[in-house]
Scaffold this active site. Structure first.
Site, mmCIF file in Angstrom:
data_model
loop_
_atom_site.group_PDB
_atom_site.id
_atom_site.type_symbol
_atom_site.label_atom_id
_atom_site.label_comp_id
_atom_site.label_asym_id
_atom_site.label_seq_id
_atom_site.Cartn_x
_atom_site.Cartn_y
_atom_site.Cartn_z
ATOM 1 N N LYS A 1 68.639 63.238 84.077
ATOM 2 C CA LYS A 1 68.104 64.194 83.098
ATOM 3 C C LYS A 1 68.089 63.611 81.687
ATOM 4 O O LYS A 1 67.191 63.907 80.900
ATOM 5 C CB LYS A 1 68.891 65.511 83.125
ATOM 6 C CG LYS A 1 68.616 66.341 84.357
ATOM 7 C CD LYS A 1 68.978 67.813 84.147
ATOM 8 C CE LYS A 1 68.643 68.635 85.376
ATOM 9 N NZ LYS A 1 69.061 70.031 85.294
ATOM 10 N N LYS A 57 61.497 66.672 95.157
ATOM 11 C CA LYS A 57 61.859 68.027 95.603
ATOM 12 C C LYS A 57 61.127 69.091 94.784
ATOM 13 O O LYS A 57 60.806 68.870 93.610
ATOM 14 C CB LYS A 57 63.372 68.239 95.547
ATOM 15 C CG LYS A 57 63.942 68.420 94.157
ATOM 16 C CD LYS A 57 65.333 69.057 94.202
ATOM 17 C CE LYS A 57 65.703 69.477 92.794
ATOM 18 N NZ LYS A 57 66.542 70.604 92.659
ATOM 19 N N LYS A 73 62.206 73.892 89.732
ATOM 20 C CA LYS A 73 61.860 74.919 88.739
ATOM 21 C C LYS A 73 61.306 74.316 87.481
ATOM 22 O O LYS A 73 60.462 74.876 86.807
ATOM 23 C CB LYS A 73 63.128 75.676 88.315
ATOM 24 C CG LYS A 73 63.631 76.636 89.311
ATOM 25 C CD LYS A 73 64.488 77.658 88.577
ATOM 26 C CE LYS A 73 65.781 77.908 89.304
ATOM 27 N NZ LYS A 73 66.866 77.025 88.933
HETATM 28 P P1 ATP Z 1 65.811 72.471 88.255
HETATM 29 O O1 ATP Z 1 64.509 72.066 88.822
HETATM 30 O O2 ATP Z 1 65.708 73.120 86.902
HETATM 31 O O3 ATP Z 1 66.879 71.420 88.377
HETATM 32 P P2 ATP Z 1 66.352 73.739 90.676
HETATM 33 O O4 ATP Z 1 65.065 74.251 91.184
HETATM 34 O O5 ATP Z 1 66.916 72.474 91.252
HETATM 35 O O6 ATP Z 1 66.292 73.660 89.134
HETATM 36 P P3 ATP Z 1 68.920 75.074 90.558
HETATM 37 O O7 ATP Z 1 69.189 76.311 89.832
HETATM 38 O O8 ATP Z 1 69.433 73.820 89.989
HETATM 39 O O9 ATP Z 1 67.378 74.925 90.868
HETATM 40 O O10 ATP Z 1 69.438 75.226 92.038
HETATM 41 C C1 ATP Z 1 69.737 76.419 92.700
HETATM 42 C C2 ATP Z 1 70.030 76.117 94.148
HETATM 43 O O11 ATP Z 1 68.814 75.804 94.833
HETATM 44 C C3 ATP Z 1 70.951 74.902 94.320
HETATM 45 O O12 ATP Z 1 71.915 75.155 95.328
HETATM 46 C C4 ATP Z 1 70.001 73.800 94.724
HETATM 47 O O13 ATP Z 1 70.634 72.801 95.469
HETATM 48 C C5 ATP Z 1 68.952 74.566 95.520
HETATM 49 N N1 ATP Z 1 67.640 73.896 95.480
HETATM 50 C C6 ATP Z 1 66.925 73.603 94.379
HETATM 51 N N2 ATP Z 1 65.758 73.001 94.681
HETATM 52 C C7 ATP Z 1 65.727 72.908 96.037
HETATM 53 C C8 ATP Z 1 64.786 72.378 96.975
HETATM 54 N N3 ATP Z 1 63.637 71.852 96.585
HETATM 55 N N4 ATP Z 1 65.084 72.463 98.290
HETATM 56 C C9 ATP Z 1 66.240 73.023 98.699
HETATM 57 N N5 ATP Z 1 67.176 73.535 97.875
HETATM 58 C C10 ATP Z 1 66.942 73.484 96.557
#
Ligand code: ATP
Ligand code: LTN
Length: 328
Positions: A113, A195, A198
């Site tokens: 990051k 992946k 968000k």
């Molecule tokens: P960012 O993209 O801002 O890092 P994020 O989408 O990874 O956010 P988080 O709030 O960090 O979301 O994660 C919430 C939960 O969702 C965590 O347990 C994370 O491991 C899971 N998660 C996030 N993205 C994925 C994905 N693409 N597939 C499966 N699990 C996910």
């Protein structure tokens, strides 16, 4: 037998997507009956990167509303907003004073990051895993259900707890990460090498849990595939593999059943059927979401009760910490 304690957190950094749902929230809802659960919208983690003050509070409420809409309920789980339980910041500070910088310098998420932000990178982003350790340790958490990307942070929390206990006596329970066997990594639709995320700028890359049926059909239609024809699970073909994996996670069918189902079909058929499966799966969640957010006070009252329940446990723990380090 006493139920084990589960804690997990989710950021309010953007719209929740299918990856969050299949990799995290859906499992939290399914497992909540067997554990004591705390699910937290980690808004203090969210502000480690710049956020727009005019929309942040709404995003926080949206995430909390979606947790309830996905089936997490007050009977079995405490759902709350991190900044409403002050002990999180307080414990984070105390743990800061006993966590070696070298441990944080090794965190891969920080390296990734901060790469993007260069000099603008905040102290908060560096310190992010210590706040996460505070979240986990306040509740005597035994299990932390997260995606693979969070394993290192949970292990750090355990190391911090161990070091604290060694110096000040038995105060913290040692947590363990729980990575679900399936769904740990849903990939992006336009870029299936990364992946679904968000914070990805490209709208079409992810299915938001609140997308309309037409929006979902459109995004799936545009999803990246390849120039081959046959429909098979194959990690070397990330686009088609990801669409099939999502289909599998939602229908619960085996790989073999799915491949037989789609034998002789076109990518267009697969995409059309997948879009309908997603729409049908999200429909009840969306209905519940709009129902419970329609009455503004209802959600806020649930969150207030959540903060009170979490606060009681967190205050007990922070008292114990104060005493053990000699502040009281
Ligand atoms: P960012 O993209 O801002 O890092 P994020 O989408 O990874 O956010 P988080 O709030 O960090 O979301 O994660 C919430 C939960 O969702 C965590 O347990 C994370 O491991 C899971 N998660 C996030 N993205 C994925 C994905 N693409 N597939 C499966 N699990 C996910
Ligand atoms: N870093 C996590 C969110 C998070 C968390 C936690 C997860 C903050 N505190 C405590 C589990 C336990 C993430 O980005 N998914």
């Amino acid at each position: 037998m006493e139920k084990k304690t589960v804690f997990s957190g989710i950021q309010a950094s953007g719209s929740l997507h299918l990856g969050n749902y299949l990799g995290a929230i859906r499992n939290w809802a399914a497992m909540q009956y067997d554990y004591n659960n705390y699910f937290c919208v980690v808004d203090l983690h969210t502000i480690t990167v710049p956020q727009d003050p005019s929309t942040l509070r709404e995003k926080i409420r949206e995430v909390a509303g979606l947790l309830f809409a996905a089936g997490i309920n007050e009977e079995n789980s405490v759902v709350f907003i991190q900044s409403e339980v002050k002990a999180h910041s307080e414990l984070a500070w105390i743990l800061n004073c006993m966590t070696p910088m070298g441990w944080l310098q090794r965190m891969t998420q920080f390296k990734e990051k901060s790469e993007k932000q260069k000099e603008e990178v905040s102290v908060g982003l560096f310190d992010y895993p210590v706040l996460q350790a505070a979240d986990i340790l306040l509740y005597d958490t035994q299990m932390v259900p997260v995606g693979e990307d969070q394993r290192q942070h949970v292990e750090l929390s355990r190391d911090i707890a161990q070091r604290f206990n060694y110096r000040y006596g038995q105060v913290f329970t040692l947590p363990e990460a729980y990575i679900p066997p399936h769904g740990g990594r849903v990939m992006g639709l336009s870029n299936p090498d990364k992946k679904m995320s968000k914070s990805e700028d490209k709208q079409e890359d992810s299915i938001s849990l609140l997308d309309s049926p037409d929006n979902i059909r459109n995004k799936i239609k545009k999803a990246t595939t390849d120039s081959l024809k046959d429909i098979r699970f194959d990690e070397k073909r990330p686009g088609i593999n990801n669409l099939l994996t999502i289909y599998q996670l939602l229908t619960g069918k085996t790989q073999e059943e799915i491949e037989n189902n789609f034998a002789g079909s076109s990518y267009k058929d697969l995409k059309e059927q997948l879009a309908e499966v997603i729409i049908e799966d999200l429909r009840p969640l969306q209905d519940r979401y709009f129902e419970l957010t329609g009455e503004k006070r209802y959600l806020d009252e649930m969150l207030q009760r959540g903060a009170e329940r979490a606060g009681e446990q967190a205050e007990r723990k922070i008292d114990h910490v104060h005493k053990s380090i000699g502040l009281r």
